[in-house]
Write a protein that holds these residues in place. Sequence first.
Motif, short mmCIF file in Angstrom:
data_model
loop_
_atom_site.label_atom_id
_atom_site.label_comp_id
_atom_site.label_asym_id
_atom_site.label_seq_id
_atom_site.Cartn_x
_atom_site.Cartn_y
_atom_site.Cartn_z
N PRO A 106 89.36 56.36 50.93
CA PRO A 106 88.93 57.17 52.08
C PRO A 106 88.31 56.35 53.23
CG PRO A 106 87.29 57.34 50.36
CD PRO A 106 88.38 56.46 49.81
N CYS A 107 89.05 55.36 53.74
CA CYS A 107 88.58 54.59 54.91
C CYS A 107 89.76 53.81 55.48
CB CYS A 107 87.44 53.64 54.52
SG CYS A 107 87.95 52.24 53.52
N LYS A 108 89.52 53.06 56.54
CA LYS A 108 90.59 52.26 57.16
C LYS A 108 91.03 51.16 56.21
CE LYS A 108 88.06 51.25 60.74
NZ LYS A 108 87.59 50.67 62.03
N ILE A 109 92.33 50.90 56.19
CA ILE A 109 92.89 49.79 55.42
C ILE A 109 93.39 48.75 56.42
CG2 ILE A 109 94.58 49.06 53.71
CD1 ILE A 109 92.47 50.99 52.62
N ILE A 110 92.84 47.55 56.34
CA ILE A 110 93.17 46.48 57.28
C ILE A 110 93.61 45.26 56.47
CG2 ILE A 110 92.23 44.92 59.05
CD1 ILE A 110 90.23 47.14 59.75
N ASP A 111 94.63 44.55 56.93
CA ASP A 111 95.00 43.31 56.25
C ASP A 111 94.56 42.12 57.10
OD1 ASP A 111 96.86 43.22 58.27
OD2 ASP A 111 98.60 43.54 56.99
N ARG A 112 94.75 40.93 56.57
CA ARG A 112 94.28 39.70 57.24
C ARG A 112 94.92 39.54 58.63
NH1 ARG A 112 92.19 34.82 54.94
NH2 ARG A 112 92.54 32.98 56.26
N THR A 113 96.20 39.90 58.72
CA THR A 113 96.90 39.77 60.00
C THR A 113 96.25 40.64 61.07
OG1 THR A 113 98.98 39.31 58.86
CG2 THR A 113 99.13 40.06 61.14
N ARG A 114 95.99 41.91 60.73
CA ARG A 114 95.38 42.83 61.70
C ARG A 114 93.99 42.33 62.11
NH1 ARG A 114 95.33 48.32 63.22
NH2 ARG A 114 93.80 48.43 64.90
N LEU A 115 93.24 41.80 61.16
CA LEU A 115 91.89 41.30 61.46
C LEU A 115 91.95 40.13 62.45
CD1 LEU A 115 88.86 41.51 60.75
CD2 LEU A 115 89.26 39.86 58.91
N ILE A 116 92.88 39.19 62.21
CA ILE A 116 93.02 38.05 63.12
C ILE A 116 93.47 38.52 64.50
CG2 ILE A 116 94.34 35.93 63.55
CD1 ILE A 116 94.33 35.44 60.53
N LEU A 117 94.37 39.50 64.54
CA LEU A 117 94.83 40.03 65.82
C LEU A 117 93.67 40.67 66.60
CD1 LEU A 117 98.22 41.69 64.81
CD2 LEU A 117 97.92 39.74 66.31
N ASP A 118 92.79 41.37 65.89
CA ASP A 118 91.63 41.99 66.55
C ASP A 118 90.71 40.92 67.15
OD1 ASP A 118 92.53 44.49 65.93
OD2 ASP A 118 91.18 44.82 64.25
N ILE A 119 90.52 39.82 66.40
CA ILE A 119 89.68 38.73 66.90
C ILE A 119 90.32 38.10 68.13
CG2 ILE A 119 88.76 36.43 66.36
CD1 ILE A 119 88.56 37.39 63.41
N PHE A 120 91.63 37.86 68.05
CA PHE A 120 92.34 37.26 69.18
C PHE A 120 92.24 38.15 70.42
CE2 PHE A 120 95.40 33.69 68.00
CZ PHE A 120 94.56 33.22 67.02
N ALA A 121 92.35 39.48 70.21
CA ALA A 121 92.28 40.41 71.33
C ALA A 121 90.94 40.32 72.05
CB ALA A 121 92.52 41.84 70.84
N GLY A 122 89.87 40.09 71.27
CA GLY A 122 88.55 39.97 71.87
C GLY A 122 88.29 38.62 72.51
N ARG A 123 89.07 37.60 72.13
CA ARG A 123 88.83 36.23 72.62
C ARG A 123 89.70 35.87 73.83
NH1 ARG A 123 84.93 36.39 69.84
NH2 ARG A 123 84.40 35.12 68.04
N ALA A 124 90.88 36.52 73.96
CA ALA A 124 91.81 36.15 75.03
C ALA A 124 91.20 36.44 76.39
CB ALA A 124 93.13 36.89 74.85
N ARG A 125 91.17 35.44 77.26
CA ARG A 125 90.56 35.60 78.58
C ARG A 125 91.57 35.48 79.71
NH1 ARG A 125 86.73 33.46 75.29
NH2 ARG A 125 84.63 34.31 75.48
N THR A 126 92.56 34.64 79.55
CA THR A 126 93.54 34.46 80.63
C THR A 126 94.67 35.48 80.49
OG1 THR A 126 94.90 32.92 79.36
CG2 THR A 126 93.08 31.98 80.65
N LYS A 127 95.45 35.62 81.56
CA LYS A 127 96.59 36.54 81.55
C LYS A 127 97.57 36.14 80.44
CE LYS A 127 100.51 38.10 84.30
NZ LYS A 127 101.30 37.92 85.53
N GLU A 128 97.82 34.84 80.32
CA GLU A 128 98.76 34.34 79.31
C GLU A 128 98.29 34.70 77.91
OE1 GLU A 128 100.44 30.07 77.63
OE2 GLU A 128 99.26 30.14 79.46
N GLY A 129 97.00 34.47 77.64
CA GLY A 129 96.45 34.78 76.32
C GLY A 129 96.54 36.26 76.00
#
Length: 412
Positions: free
Chosen positions: A91-114
């Motif tokens: 009864p909660c969200k199921i996240i795998d390693r790939t999704r977790l890394i993608l979430d971190i990348f989304a928060g870190r990307a600063r340039t348009k390219e990133g």
Amino acid sequence: MERALTVSVKLKTDFKKDSSAQELKRLCNTAGCEVAGEFEVRMENYNPALFIGSGKAAEIAEFVSAEDIDAVVFNDEITPAQQKNLEEIIPCKIIDRTRLILDIFAGRARTKEGRLQVELAQLNYLLPRLSGKGAAMMQQKGGIGMRGPGERKLEYDRRKIRKRIAKLEEDISAVRRERMVRRSQRASVPVPQVALAGYTNAGKSTILNALTKKDSAYADDKLFATLDPTTRRVRFPSGITALFTDTVGFIQKLPHSLVSAFRATLEETKFADLVLHVADASSDELEEHSSTVMSILNEINPESSEVLKVFNKCDELSAVKLRALKKRFPGAVFISAKTGEGFDDLFERVENALSLKWKKHTLKVPFEKGFLLKEIYSRALVLSRKEGEDSFEITFMATDGNYRAVAKKLLF
């Protein structure tokens, strides 16, 4: 702060040392959630329906309910069907390693390219995981005379995502072309190019800042502190100059979609004259981290550039451990970006490595052929120039091809 439970699964036949479970905890912390529990599961075979056994899934569900867990994070990539089946039990969200890394990348990307590269990887991950429930997902009646169920919202969402993916791929192709133009512009400037590659949090950005004696790149004690490549000019004590590029850090089980999305960025290592493979000397997982980096570098460019191994954070090692490490890796460079220790040796070794491709030459150019000076400056890195009685004596570094082009014009 969300509370997470990590789940690491290994086969009983797998006896290799694996540090990825501890790394998963750091990834969770980097993403901004607290790890409230850990499950380590040993199995005979992976369950195609749930990835783990049904009994273990029920045990995790009980723990989630009792401890008020917000997300269960698996240390491996799970299929869309496995995720859906697990969500019906736990009864909660199921996240795998790939999704977790993608979430971190989304928060870190600063340039348009990133941001473009991260969004592409996220949508490629999301597309097969879209799901809907029958008529509730229906958009409108369909067909002639309004017969039939029409287009479902699920189908509409998938079509919309595919269109967005196609647009992102076009934009990233444009980014790649722009990057190729910038590379060709840098190549036309006669300066050697060095790429910094290595495991995440090995200290690449700190090394770049120490080399330039400026805060050229954002550096922090975090996984994936920087995603966007930074190129800076570095002057050596001997007087020569080189361009150093800091690249995105690598990690174990790096999602293949990220390697593909960030290929334009990672290709900086492909076109460099020299790659500095930066490793954290104080890490207990030194061997695993090094093999991860080399496997990704080989995937990007099988015929990789010259690679020089650099061990950073040597100030955190005891004298005994440092001697042992030097004995194991006699061809490596040992430095501390924090204290500046070993940088003289680093400059010397980098200069020696570059000299294999960028060789030093001295030519005497008669005054009547002074027009060749412009040619030399455009093709080579000039170190010194002296004016004699009837000629210029010019010392420079150049690749073999550029030297031959200049020498040929001097002779004829």
